[in-house]
Each structure stands twice: as structure tokens, then as C-alpha cells.
Design an enzyme around this catalytic site. Structure first.
Site, mmCIF file in Angstrom:
data_model
loop_
_atom_site.group_PDB
_atom_site.id
_atom_site.type_symbol
_atom_site.label_atom_id
_atom_site.label_comp_id
_atom_site.label_asym_id
_atom_site.label_seq_id
_atom_site.Cartn_x
_atom_site.Cartn_y
_atom_site.Cartn_z
ATOM 1 N N THR A 316 1.587 2.044 -2.108
ATOM 2 C CA THR A 316 1.248 3.203 -0.949
ATOM 3 C C THR A 316 -0.165 3.096 -0.485
ATOM 4 O O THR A 316 -0.189 3.171 0.728
ATOM 5 C CB THR A 316 1.367 4.278 -1.932
ATOM 6 N N GLY A 317 -1.161 2.740 -1.378
ATOM 7 C CA GLY A 317 -2.392 2.573 -0.842
ATOM 8 C C GLY A 317 -2.290 1.380 0.144
ATOM 9 O O GLY A 317 -2.972 1.637 1.228
ATOM 10 N N TRP A 319 -0.196 0.133 2.075
ATOM 11 C CA TRP A 319 0.478 0.433 2.979
ATOM 12 C C TRP A 319 -0.363 1.038 4.060
ATOM 13 O O TRP A 319 -0.144 0.702 5.361
ATOM 14 C CB TRP A 319 1.590 1.310 2.853
ATOM 15 N N HIS A 320 -1.294 1.873 3.636
ATOM 16 C CA HIS A 320 -2.243 2.531 4.482
ATOM 17 C C HIS A 320 -3.150 1.869 5.249
ATOM 18 O O HIS A 320 -3.656 2.110 6.196
ATOM 19 C CB HIS A 320 -2.713 3.971 4.028
ATOM 20 N N GLY A 321 -3.432 0.742 4.537
ATOM 21 C CA GLY A 321 -4.563 -0.123 5.154
ATOM 22 C C GLY A 321 -4.912 -1.235 4.032
ATOM 23 O O GLY A 321 -4.953 -1.049 2.963
#
Lengths: 482, 538
Positions: A316-317, A319-321
Site C-alpha cells: 500500500t505504501g 502504491w502511493h509512491g
């Protein structure tokens, strides 16, 4: 092109609406508008978008027409294709830089690092494409035989660059056949205006302050300023993201689609587990259905569950950048999710609800610092200023410099509306007033009065939004520019 | 209970969609008419045109940005909406929506230049190296002009916040340490003979009688400009006849209004009443139309204003100025048979802070005066700053003038070294800066260095060479070069023929050797003579 830009509001949106209304080929108009919307921001990567669409279309057909053994193989190809595109464009540079750091540490030569430009909205449209092929494989969705329809699903401009992440099966039927009622247009318009207001009237003024505070050199950052900057960022990201989702959902509704909700007052949560049921809900849902559950979810041993949680939040982390601060942000969330499962949640439940809220806000707020920081080092410096800072600077770095009436107003509005209390209170008042007037036989008066009130309210909000959007185009110079 | 008619519900549902449609459709329908229902936005720029149809792939890639610019500048009712935004934010909330404008107290507006505000807050980071760079640039100009018997002076006008700090937001001041101007004034006073005028004292004195800056403009007004002019004129009695320096008794005040720049930066129209001056017996100087009307001369040369008086007994002047000159130009013009003003500070002219040696050579003035605002100092990385880092502010001949003075001052001092040997080699002593390791080099060996005379600091070399073609000689090769660190000349262009050149060399080794490199055809240059001196200012 962002939804809150003059080009979108004063050119693209009216043109798209007019053409959509007058054209008998609704899907074609919407697809053309979507591709133009994407090409506006990515005139080169529109080719990538078309490749992803065509690839997933063909893979969907292949999946559908194959025997079970081959279907699995085609699924692997489809997932590899989508993740490969995402990996190359979003992560290759970060990955090879990290490898090179290790190689350098070991005294070995560095690998060449390609530096592709990150295509707009790639994380969103790749995830949507993957839901399509996986759902076709699982039999949860029917294969789409029309390239136009699948292209419309993957590239639809209202949710293309910032979500919500929509599953194909959620809108497949409406892609094939839909009608737009007056209620759809009304609800959609209202939602769009609310989203625009969130973005323009709350998130943007706070963003300027956040940018300025996060640019302050660590040695000049006072604890008060650092905390104000961090809280402002917490509000900014919520209103920016949820505002954009609202605009997307509203636009979708105006075109006859019903997209899933993406935010549900996440700062009202009392635990991190609850937070992730309210924050970017379509992403949480995606990771739950396409990663966490296939990994085994919480059905295995506690150790396995924690490992699954760690994997999910690490990704998830990422995925954000593609940077270490996003990884730290994701892992922090994963770590506190584990703590909650290990008994923290039970312990919190025994405390006052205010303590529970404070816990949630503190964890989320600290993690946002890593999300906003330029890099990991900056995040640590910033946190140090928040918790152990001793600076009390004057001049342009003083907190007073950021506390303008405008920012304070946006900040107050941000705090007020971050909880669902205010909208719920208003809705309840309106509901009881309507019921009372209906009982008193004055409904025919009450409804137009409410409509007039709503018109004034929405017009005021819309006017404020538009003057702010227009101000963005004002670029004055002290001296004449040739 | 009564029921709600379906028509009422339908109409109520139309309200928000209709509003939204109206709000986005009107600017769309009036595209190209930004001024409809609103006046000029006062942005001081040409609006972006409608992009033409793309003819190539490159054109296609540029279309979105170009069209965005067009829409941003031309959507219908734009100016009205922008002004509404300014009125709401400034009028209602008292805030500036432009980062370039700072809202002060009692209706005062300030130009919010980040660099200026850092300086004002005492957070500026002016290093000793910056001070030295500024001084060297000014000294080079002064020395070059002195060789031509031209008087040189520098006057720094204060920023508005330096004079009216009481109207700045309280949290921004007071300064905890000296500003860039404080430090440069002290540095120049102690180390240089360039006439350096800090106009703050004059403006503060004038402030007790008159308001000397506009409330809502970034500049001084005519009172402030007059005070600045008087201070400058009295500093140069050889140029400005003290009997003829203008003062209030020589002038007639008239009220006028002036369209100020800071409200325009906020998207509003703003005018301010101001006092204009006329000379009691009429102005002597007349403005000369120096341009063809399209601003071409201004763009090419920076010349912004020329004035003349038909009196050959008067002096000639050339002023290097910024926008503050607009207010005191008329006062200065009364003293010169011809006065040319060159503005090279403004980035709009893209000439950077380049010294207009060619214009000076053509104009042959009696005085060259630099008048610029304090904001051109500071921790500056933009080209409109005085001696911006990385920009050659002075041409080579001007750079040589200061070295000539230093050489002359040190020639008689002990430590003057004569060259005894020049060795051409293809094996440089140090790694080459910006060139291959095999670059041709000279080892220059000096005699006369007694035991203990070895000096690690830089030397000033005077070399005489004969070249067949243009090439470059370089004396500093490492990032740690003291000469580069001190902003001294280390590269010099050699023209065909015999030249005498001065440049800084980092130091001589224990054997009295230093090294020079030839960038270009080394065979085309012959070394004729060399001398070395040490100077405390190197």
C-alpha cells in the site's frame, strides 16, 4: 488537466456535457473525451494507455475462451503484463537505485538506471485493468467483447487519475445500457460542487501553507509551526483526495454511472482498522480482495496473518509512491494494525472515546509526515522538530506568518467538516423540518423554500470556487514581460 | 398532510445542475472575452494566443500546454472573477492571494520577495564571499572608469520595508542581525575607495516630513526620490553644482494620482494620490525618443531613458538604474547636457547585470552612477541581482582594470618575482579542470623567492604573450582554488597579436613554479615574459 483547473471547468466540461447530451453515440463521446483528457496530460503516454487497453482486452478474450489450465496461464500473463507496466514506469528507478546502493556498499559497479517519466494515473488504471482480468478469470465478471466498452471502463475520465478504483462488474451493465435521470444529474452536480469546494476552498489554501512549512530548513522549524504544518497536511490530503473522489463520483453520476464511495469521514475513526475502512475505501477493498485474501487473509496462524498484513501495507505504501518514505508510511500503518490485533484495540476500547480518537489522530498524523516529506531524512528531521524542537524563530519562519485569516478559515472548515457531525446535524434538521411542515400541511411551501436555500448555498459555494480557480490564472508581473 | 407536486420536485432538482451549467458555460461561451464585465487585469503581460494547428509531432506535444495557457488567459469574465477573488480575500479577509504581495498594517502593501523578506527578517545568508564578489565587481568598474577619467559611484535605495518597518507585520521583524545592505556598506567602507552611498539615512530623515514611499506600490514616491537624488548629488560636487541641486523651494507640488503596482498584482485596480513636482521655472531637460516604439533598443541594450539639455557646458552622464529611477530621473536630468539611463537589472530585458562598457565607450560620460534598490542584493541566485553568481557581470577589459591597480600597488613591494624559465609540457602538475589530462601546459618558474618567502595564498601574474589566433589561458584547475573562491580572474581570452594579461594564480610551489594551461591551439602562442606579485586583497 485537473478538475479544478480553468481548462477543465471552462472548456472541457461544458464541451463534453454538450456533446454527450446531443450525441446518440454516448459511449463513443465519453471514450473520446476520456482519451482526450488523458492525452492532454500525457500526449505521449496515451500510447501506453491504448496498449494497456488493447492488451487487457485481448487477455480477457483469451482467458474467457480457454480451458481451466490455460486460463490460469493466461491469468499469470495478464497479471505479469499489468504489473510489468506498473513496475517499469513507477518502480524501476527506485528499485535499481536501491540495488545500486547495495552494490556500491559491496564495492561493485552500478547498474544502468532508466528514468521513465511516471504516466498520469498509472496506479489507478492498472489496478482497474487487473480487476477486470482477475474477475473474468474468477467468473465474477463477464468478458467484454467490445473494445470500445472496455476502453471506456479503463480510461473513463471522471475516475481516471484519482479514483475511485471501480470494478468492471460494478459498472459493466451501465456501460452497455444506461439512462440518465434528472435525479442523477442533480445528485451528480451537487456532489461535484461539494468535491470542488473541498479541493479549492479547503485543500488548496492549506496546501500553500503546507508547502511553505515543509520547505522551512530543519534548524528553523519550531514545534508549533511543525505541528501546524502536519495537521494542515492531514486536512489537505483528506480534502484534496476526497474532494477529487467526490468530483469523480459526481461526474460519473451525471453521465449515468454509480461509482463506489471512497471516503467516509476517516478522521472519525477510533482505530486504524476502522480508519482503513473509511479511507480510500476502494483501494483498501482492492488490496483485501486481490491480495490479502488470496494470501490467506486472517485464516491462518497469527504469524501468517501479521505477515499478510505487513505485505499488504508495504505494498500500500509503495502504491502511493516509489520511495522509502512511502514504505515507512505503509509499514507504520501495518505495524499499528498488528498492535491493534495484538491487544491494543481491546485496551483502547476500555478507555474514553476521546482517548481512542487521540490515538488514531496521533498515529495517522505522524505517519503523514513521512508521506509528505521530501525523503526519509526530511521526515525524521521534521518529526524531531515536532517532538524535540526548541527553535522559536522570528521572521518569515514564525508560525504567525502562516496564520492568515484565509488559512485559519480553511483550517476551521477543514476541522469542522472532517467529522460527519456537521452534515449529519444539518441533514437531521432539514429532515425534521420537512416532516413537521408536511404534518402541518406546508410541504408545498417548504420544498421550494429549501430548494431556494440550496440554490443560494450552492451558488455561493460555486462562486467562491470559481473565483479561486480564476485566481489561479492570474500571473501578474511588477514590470512588463516581453 | 398535503403532497408535494411533482413539478415542484423536478424544478428543485434542476437548481444545482442549472447553476453548475451556467457557471461553467458562461466562461466557455465568452471564451476570448476575458474583459467582459471586467476591466484590464493589470498583469503586465501579453495574454497567451490561441495555438495554431500543429504541423509536426513536436507541435502536437506542445498543444495541451499552449491551449491551457490560452484558456487560462482568455476564458470569459476572467477579469471580473479575478477582481472578485481579490476583493473577497483582501477586502474581506485582509489577506493577499498573491505570494508576491504582503499585506502590512494600516493598508500598506509590500512586495513579498522571498529573498528580501529573509533579509528583512535577519535570516538572509550573505556570506563573506558574496560581499567580496559584490565589491570586486564594483571595484573593477570603478578602476576601469578611472582609467578613462570617469567618476564612478554606487547608490543603494532602500526597500520599502527598510524605511516603513512599522507597517510590516509585527512577526517579521525586527532584524536579529544586519541586512545585506548593512554588511555591504560596512565592507565597502573598510576595504574600498568606490563611492558607495547607502540612501537609508536620507530617506529616514525625509520620512519625518513627508511620506516617502507609496502605500500600495513597491517604489518610493516623488518625495522619496527627491531625497535620494539630493543625497546622491551632494556626494559628487565635481559633477553636480551644489548651487543647482534641486530642493523644495525650486519645485512646485501638484497633486496627481498614480496607478500602483501591488493592487494590480492582487488582481485589483488601485490608484494612490501622490505629489508630483514641476520645476518652478520649467524643466530644462527634455526626453529624447530613443526607440523605434517597439522596445527593441531597450531589449537589446537596456537603454530606457535619454534626456538632453542644449548646453555644452554641462556634463554628460550615464546611469545604471532599476525601476526606482523612474521617480528621480527628471531631477538628475537637469544637470546634464546628455543623460543616458540603462536598466539591466530587470530580468525582463534578459541582459542580466552586465556592465554596459560599450555604451559608456560610445557616450563618453563624465560620471557613471549605479542606482538600484536594496533588493538586488541579498542571497541571490537570480540574474537580476548585482553580480549574480555564475554570471560574468563585467567584460574582460573591465576585469583587468582592477588587477592593473593591484599590480601597480604591489610592484614595489617585497615579494615581486621575475620569471626565469618557462617550460612547455604536456604533463600538467595537477589534474585539469574542464579539460583532458594531456592538455598542453606551461610551467612558469619564478626567481627571487628567498627561503621562507613561499606563500600559499594567490599570486597576481602578469604575462606577455604573442598569439597567432584566439585562445584561452587558464590558471586555476581545482575546485579548491583560492583564486576561484575569491572571485578573481583565472581565465583569460588571448587575441591574435601581442597581449599583456593579468590573472590570479593559486600559488607558487617551493621551487617558485606555477602552471598555466592553454585551452586551444597551444602551438599558436608564444610566451614572452611574466612577473608575479602578492597583494593583500587577493
Amino acid at each position: 488537466m485537473v478538475f479544478s483547473s480553468p481548462t477543465f471547468l471552462f472548456f472541457f466540461l461544458p464541451l463534453a456535457l454538450i456533446l454527450y447530451v446531443i450525441s446518440p453515440w454516448k459511449n463513443m463521446v465519453l471514450l473520446a473525451a476520456s482519451l482526450m483528457f488523458y492525452a492532454w496530460g500525457e500526449p505521449v503516454y496515451i500510447i501506453l494507455m491504448l496498449t494497456v487497453i488493447t492488451g487487457n482486452y485481448l487477455l480477457g478474450l483469451a482467458l474467457h475462451g480457454s480451458d481451466p489450465a490455460r486460463r490460469r496461464r493466461w491469468l499469470v500473463v495478464a497479471v505479469a503484463f499489468n504489473l510489468g507496466v506498473l513496475f517499469y514506469f513507477k518502480y524501476i528507478e527506485f528499485f535499481l537505485d536501491s540495488i545500486n546502493a547495495v552494490l556500491g556498499w559491496a564495492g561493485l559497479g552500478a547498474l544502468p538506471v532508466p528514468t521513465p517519466q511516471l504516466p498520469l494515473g498509472i496506479s489507478f488504471f492498472i489496478f482497474q485493468s487487473m480487476t477486470y482480468v482477475v474477475d473474468v478469470y474468477r467468473g465474477h465478471a463477464r468478458v467484454e467483447r467490445s473494445l470500445t466498452n472496455l476502453a471506456l471502463y479503463i480510461s473513463m475520465f471522471p475516475q481516471l487519475v484519482a479514483g475511485p478504483i471501480v470494478r468492471f462488474r460494478e459498472i459493466a451493465q451501465r456501460i452497455h445500457e444506461r439512462s440518465v435521470s434528472l435525479r442523477d444529474v442533480s445528485v451528480g452536480s451537487e456532489r461535484f460542487v461539494i468535491g470542488l469546494a473541498k479541493k479549492v476552498l479547503i485543500a488548496d489554501p492549506l496546501a500553500n501553507t503546507v508547502d511553505a512549512i515543509f520547505r522551512i530548513p530543519g534548524a528553523e522549524l519550531s514545534p508549533a509551526t511543525a505541528w501546524f504544518g502536519a495537521v494542515c497536511f492531514g486536512l489537505q490530503i483528506y480534502y484534496d483526495f476526497s474532494g477529487y473522489s467526490d468530483m469523480g463520483i459526481g461526474l460519473g453520476r451525471m453521465f449515468g454511472f454509480r461509482f463506489p464511495e471512497n471516503f467516509k469521514h476517516p478522521y472519525e475513526s477510533t482505530t486504524l482498522r476502522e480508519f482503513w475502512r473509511r479511507w480510500h475505501m476502494t483501494l483498501s477493498r482492492w488490496f483485501r480482495d486481490y491480495l490479502y485474501i488470496p494470501l490467506g487473509g486472517n485464516k491462518g496462524t497469527p504469524g501468517r496473518t501479521y505477515l499478510n498484513l505487513t505485505i499488504v501495507f508495504l505494498l500500500t505504501g509503495l502504491w502511493h509512491g516509489a520511495s522509502w518514505n512511502f514504505i515507512v508510511w505503509g509499514l507504520l500503518h501495518g505495524m499499528f494494525m498488528m498492535f491493534e490485533r495484538l491487544g491494543l484495540e481491546t485496551a483502547l476500547r476500555r478507555t474514553h472515546v476521546i482517548v481512542q480518537h487521540l490515538y488514531l489522530l496521533l498515529v495517522v498524523q505522524i505517519s503523514w509526515v513521512f508521506f509528505r516529506a521530501q525523503d526519509l531524512g526530511h521526515g525524521i528531521t521534521y518529526l524531531r522538530a515536532m517532538f524535540a524542537g526548541t527553535v522559536s524563530p522570528a521572521g518569515i519562519y514564525a508560525l504567525d506568518n502562516y496564520l492568515t485569516n484565509y488559512v485559519l478559515l480553511a483550517f476551521a472548515a477543514g476541522l469542522l467538516f472532517s467529522s460527519g457531525w456537521a452534515p449529519r446535524y444539518c441533514a437531521r434538521r432539514v429532515f425534521f423540518s420537512c416532516r413537521a411542515s408536511q404534518r402541518a400541511g406546508r410541504a408545498a411551501v417548504m420544498v421550494p423554500a429549501l430548494a431556494a436555500f440550496k440554490a443560494i448555498l450552492f451558488f455561493s459555494v460555486l462562486f467562491l470556487c470559481l473565483v479561486n480557480v480564476s485566481a489561479e490564472s492570474h500571473k501578474a508581473f511588477i514590470y512588463f514581460r516581453f | 398532510m398535503n403532497t408535494i407536486p411533482a413539478r415542484v420536485i423536478s424544478v428543485s432538482r434542476c437548481v444545482v445542475p442549472a447553476l453548475l451549467l451556467m457557471c461553467v458555460a458562461l466562461p466557455f461561451l465568452f471564451m476570448g472575452r476575458p474583459d467582459i464585465f471586467g476591466a484590464d487585469s493589470g498583469e503586465n503581460r501579453v495574454p497567451a494566443p490561441l495555438p495554431s494547428i500543429p504541423q509536426s509531432l513536436v507541435d502536437y506535444l506542445k498543444i495541451p500546454k499552449a491551449f491551457d495557457s490560452y484558456v487560462y488567459d482568455n476564458f470569459g469574465m476572467r477579469n471580473l472573477l479575478i477582481e472578485a477573488n481579490a476583493r473577497l480575500k483582501y477586502g474581506l479577509l485582509g489577506v493577499s492571494f498573491s505570494r508576491k504581495v504582503l499585506v502590512g498594517r494600516n493598508g500598506w502593501l509590500f512586495h513579498n520577495n522571498h529573498r528580501d523578506m529573509l533579509d528583512y527578517s535577519g535570516l538572509g545568508d550573505v556570506s563573506e564571499q558574496d560581499l567580496r564578489r559584490w565589491r570586486i565587481v564594483l571595484e573593477e568598474r570603478g578602476d576601469w572608469l578611472k582609467l578613462k577619467h570617469i567618476v564612478f559611484g554606487v547608490a543603494v535605495a532602500p526597500t520599502k520595508q527598510s524605511i516603513y518597518a512599522e507597517f510590516m507585520p509585527a512577526h517579521l521583524g525586527p532584524r536579529s542581525k544586519g541586512s545585506a545592505l548593512d554588511r555591504l556598506s560596512a565592507h565597502m567602507a573598510g576595504k574600498s575607495d568606490v563611492v558607495f552611498l547607502d540612501l537609508r539615512s536620507a530617506l529616514r530623515a525625509a520620512k519625518t516630513n513627508h511620506q516617502v514611499y507609496f502605500k500600495t506600490d513597491s517604489h518610493w514616491n516623488f518625495h522619496g526620490a527627491l531625497a535620494g537624488y539630493e543625497h546622491i548629488a551632494r556626494a559628487f560636487p565635481e559633477i553636480f553644482d551644489p548651487q543647482h541641486i534641486l530642493d523644495y523651494p525650486d519645485l512646485v507640488a501638484a497633486q496627481g494620482s498614480y496607478r500602483t503596482n501591488l493592487p494590480a498584482m492582487l488582481g485589483m485596480k488601485g490608484t494612490e494620490k501622490t505629489t508630483r513636482f514641476e520645476r518652478r521655472d520649467g524643466w530644462l531637460a527634455r526626453s529624447i525618443k530613443s526607440d523605434d516604439g517597439d522596445g527593441g533598443l531597450k531589449r537589446r541594450t537596456g537603454i530606457t531613458r535619454i534626456s538632453e539639455i542644449d548646453d555644452p557646458s554641462l556634463k554628460r552622464g550615464l546611469f545604471i538604474v532599476d525601476s526606482f529611477y523612474g521617480w528621480n530621473s527628471q531631477f538628475f536630468a537637469e544637470h546634464f547636457q546628455r543623460l543616458v539611463a540603462v536598466n539591466r537589472f530587470n530580468y525582463g530585458w534578459k541582459l542580466k547585470d552586465a556592465f554596459p562598457a560599450e555604451i559608456i565607450a560610445a557616450e563618453k560620460p563624465d560620471i557613471v552612477l549605479m542606482q538600484f534598490v536594496e533588493g538586488h542584493l541579498g542571497n541571490c541566485s537570480k540574474p537580476e541581482c548585482l553580480a549574480s553568481p555564475g554570471i560574468e557581470s563585467n567584460p574582460p577589459e573591465v576585469r583587468q582594470a582592477r588587477l592593473q591597480r593591484l599590480f601597480a600597488e604591489s610592484r614595489q613591494a617585497p615579494g615581486h618575482l621575475q620569471v626565469v624559465e618557462v617550460v612547455r609540457t604536456r604533463e600538467p602538475m595537477a589534474r585539469v579542470r574542464g579539460g583532458p589530462a594531456t592538455e598542453p601546459a606551461w610551467r612558469v618558474v619564478f626567481a627571487g623567492m628567498a627561503a621562507g618567502q613561499h606563500r600559499s595564498g594567490p599570486y597576481l601574474l602578469r604575462i606577455r604573450v604573442e598569439a597567432d589566433e584566439e585562445l584561452l589561458i587558464r590558471s586555476a584547475f581545482s575546485r579548491k582554488s583560492a583564486c576561484l573562491d575569491r572571485q578573481e580572474v583565472t581565465d583569460i581570452q588571448v587575441h591574435a597579436g601581442i597581449s599583456e594579461l593579468l590573472l590570479c594564480a593559486d600559488g607558487l610551489d617551493h621551487n617558485g613554479k606555477t602552471e598555466l594551461r592553454v585551452i586551444g591551439n597551444a602551438g599558436a602562442v608564444r610566451f614572452l615574459a611574466a612577473e608575479a606579485v602578492a597583494h593583500p586583497d587577493l
